[in-house]
Design an enzyme around this catalytic site. Structure first.
Site, PDB file in Angstrom:
ATOM      1  N   SER A   8       1.016  -1.440  -0.195  1.00 26.92           N
ATOM      2  CA  SER A   8       0.027   0.158  -0.145  1.00 26.92           C
ATOM      3  C   SER A   8       1.112   1.080   0.159  1.00 26.92           C
ATOM      4  CB  SER A   8      -1.114   0.344   0.945  1.00 26.92           C
ATOM      5  OG  SER A   8      -1.347   1.463   2.004  1.00 26.92           O
ATOM      6  N   HIS A  33      -0.682  -1.458  -4.207  1.00 25.98           N
ATOM      7  CA  HIS A  33      -2.093  -0.814  -3.919  1.00 25.98           C
ATOM      8  C   HIS A  33      -2.197   0.224  -3.799  1.00 25.98           C
ATOM      9  CE1 HIS A  33      -4.802  -2.588  -1.198  1.00 25.98           C
ATOM     10  NE2 HIS A  33      -5.743  -1.274  -0.744  1.00 25.98           N
ATOM     11  N   ASP A  35      -4.503   3.969  -1.934  1.00 26.61           N
ATOM     12  CA  ASP A  35      -5.776   3.642  -1.649  1.00 26.61           C
ATOM     13  C   ASP A  35      -6.713   4.912  -1.996  1.00 26.61           C
ATOM     14  OD1 ASP A  35      -6.207   1.699  -0.063  1.00 26.61           O
ATOM     15  OD2 ASP A  35      -4.107   2.479   0.382  1.00 26.61           O
ATOM     16  N   MET A  37      -8.610   8.072  -1.278  1.00 28.67           N
ATOM     17  CA  MET A  37      -9.927   8.654  -0.239  1.00 28.67           C
ATOM     18  C   MET A  37     -10.014  10.042  -0.360  1.00 28.67           C
ATOM     19  SD  MET A  37      -7.360   7.299   3.024  1.00 28.67           S
ATOM     20  CE  MET A  37      -6.707   5.964   3.266  1.00 28.67           C
ATOM     21  N   HIS A  66      -7.878   1.457  -4.796  1.00 28.68           N
ATOM     22  CA  HIS A  66      -8.479   0.733  -3.470  1.00 28.68           C
ATOM     23  C   HIS A  66      -9.562   2.321  -3.362  1.00 28.68           C
ATOM     24  CE1 HIS A  66      -9.618  -0.309   0.886  1.00 28.68           C
ATOM     25  NE2 HIS A  66     -10.339  -0.517   0.349  1.00 28.68           N
ATOM     26  N   MET A  68     -12.016   4.539  -1.321  1.00 26.93           N
ATOM     27  CA  MET A  68     -12.891   4.419  -0.599  1.00 26.93           C
ATOM     28  C   MET A  68     -13.438   6.206  -1.068  1.00 26.93           C
ATOM     29  SD  MET A  68      -9.716   3.364   1.887  1.00 26.93           S
ATOM     30  CE  MET A  68      -8.657   3.001   0.327  1.00 26.93           C
ATOM     31  N   MET A 137     -11.326  -5.937   4.988  1.00 32.09           N
ATOM     32  CA  MET A 137     -10.802  -5.042   5.471  1.00 32.09           C
ATOM     33  C   MET A 137     -10.208  -5.077   6.869  1.00 32.09           C
ATOM     34  SD  MET A 137      -9.935  -2.894   3.576  1.00 32.09           S
ATOM     35  CE  MET A 137      -9.329  -1.675   4.648  1.00 32.09           C
ATOM     36  N   GLY A 142      -9.087   4.116   6.344  1.00 25.50           N
ATOM     37  CA  GLY A 142      -8.900   5.794   6.650  1.00 25.50           C
ATOM     38  C   GLY A 142      -7.495   5.240   7.029  1.00 25.50           C
ATOM     39  N   GLY A 145      -1.267   2.336   9.676  1.00 27.10           N
ATOM     40  CA  GLY A 145      -0.336   1.861  10.738  1.00 27.10           C
ATOM     41  C   GLY A 145      -2.184   1.596  11.585  1.00 27.10           C
ATOM     42  N   ASP A 175      -6.694  -6.337   3.661  1.00 31.25           N
ATOM     43  CA  ASP A 175      -6.034  -5.269   4.102  1.00 31.25           C
ATOM     44  C   ASP A 175      -6.147  -4.704   4.931  1.00 31.25           C
ATOM     45  OD1 ASP A 175      -5.452  -2.603   3.050  1.00 31.25           O
ATOM     46  OD2 ASP A 175      -6.774  -1.818   1.734  1.00 31.25           O
ATOM     47  N   GLY A 176      -5.497  -4.656   5.560  1.00 31.35           N
ATOM     48  CA  GLY A 176      -4.877  -3.410   7.360  1.00 31.35           C
ATOM     49  C   GLY A 176      -4.503  -3.894   8.048  1.00 31.35           C
TER      50      GLY A 176
HETATM   51  C1  DX5 Z   1      -6.939   1.799   5.523  1.00 36.51           C
HETATM   52  C2  DX5 Z   1      -6.785   1.109   3.582  1.00 36.51           C
HETATM   53  C3  DX5 Z   1      -4.841   0.080   3.455  1.00 36.51           C
HETATM   54  C4  DX5 Z   1      -3.565   0.500   4.828  1.00 36.51           C
HETATM   55  C5  DX5 Z   1      -2.817  -0.209   4.960  1.00 36.51           C
HETATM   56  O1  DX5 Z   1      -7.474   2.234   5.191  1.00 36.51           O
HETATM   57  O2  DX5 Z   1      -7.321   0.764   2.776  1.00 36.51           O
HETATM   58  O3  DX5 Z   1      -4.385   0.278   2.638  1.00 36.51           O
HETATM   59  O4  DX5 Z   1      -3.180   1.002   3.994  1.00 36.51           O
HETATM   60  O5  DX5 Z   1      -1.852   0.229   5.636  1.00 36.51           O
HETATM   61  P1  DX5 Z   1      -1.301  -0.886   6.640  1.00 36.51           P
HETATM   62  O6  DX5 Z   1      -0.475  -2.427   6.101  1.00 36.51           O
HETATM   63  O7  DX5 Z   1      -0.048   0.180   7.451  1.00 36.51           O
HETATM   64  O8  DX5 Z   1      -2.157  -1.261   7.689  1.00 36.51           O
HETATM   65 ZN    ZN Z   2      -6.839  -0.588   0.737  1.00 35.85          ZN
END
Ligand code: DX5
Ligand code: ZN
Length: 214
Positions: A8, A33, A35, A37, A66, A68, A137, A142, A145, A175-176
């Site tokens: 990611s 990946h 993200d 948002m 992805h 969101m 998830m 969001g 970490g 994911d996450g």
């Molecule tokens: C969360 C994202 C994830 C996130 C993963 O909203 O969709 O893809 O960036 O990061 P880590 O692996 O640090 O949880």
């Molecule tokens: Zn993601």
């Protein structure tokens, strides 16, 4: 058994995006990946089309996008046009999931559905045979970490059962919060793709972190 790894980019150093992407490009990572948002579907704003377009120029590896965002139907065509290979939308974000999946498939790219930790797995039933990927998830979306939510393991087993019993070919992406402590269990419970942000980008050697997950 080997899984696909999809780093990611949200957790990368954006001041050195080109270098970060080149490291992932040269690694054994399978996908990128990305993200996206919007500050509405999730309480954070990350990046949009310009960054996806930029990363498209930096790698030939598949872009695992992805979304969101609310009303993803408004933006799917543009994400197709800028070179996404997999587009995943949230089941909670739209009432037009069937049309969105059809539109993505018309462009011969892969369609995924992401599902939040609180949403019942059974809500996926009506779509499970027509999608290529379910993004399960492991955190509330969001932020990178965050701590992995342990009940995801049970949800993964339930999702795997649903996929098998319905004869679906969907891959399961987790994911996450994926890290060295949970990836083995995720693999043995049926994950096909592991997304990892901070685990990879906070490690001194991305190759070692990626290979460890595989
Ligand atoms: C969360 C994202 C994830 C996130 C993963 O909203 O969709 O893809 O960036 O990061 P880590 O692996 O640090 O949880
Ligand atoms: Zn993601």
């Amino acid at each position: 058994m080997s899984v696909k790894v999809s780093p990611s980019i949200l957790a990368a150093d954006f001041a050195n995006l080109s270098l970060e992407c080149s490291k992932i490009d040269k690694s054994n990572a399978d996908w990128f990946h990305l993200d996206v948002m919007d500050g509405l579907f999730v309480p954070n704003i990350s990046f949009g089309m310009p960054v996806v377009r930029t990363i498209r120029k930096l790698t030939k590896k598949p872009l695992d996008v992805h979304l969101m965002i609310i009303e993803p139907e408004k933006y799917v065509t543009e994400f197709i046009n800028i070179g996404s290979d997999i587009i995943t939308v949230h089941i909670e974000a739209t009432n037009n999931l069937n049309q969105i999946i059809d539109k993505i498939h018309e462009s011969s790219i892969k369609a995924g559905i992401a599902i939040n930790p609180e949403t019942p797995i059974s809500d996926l039933k009506e779509y499970i045979k027509k999608v290529d990927l379910i993004c399960l998830m492991g955190v509330n979306p969001g932020f990178a970490g965050q701590k992995f939510i342990e009940s995801t393991h049970e949800r993964l087993k339930e999702l795997k059962q649903l996929i098998i019993s319905s004869g679906s070919n969907a891959l399961i992406e987790v994911d996450g919060g994926v890290n060295k402590d949970n990836f083995q269990d995720l693999k043995s419970n049926g994950a096909d793709v592991l997304v990892a942000g901070s685990y990879i980008f906070n490690s001194p050697d991305y190759n070692i972190a990626i290979d460890a997950l595989k």
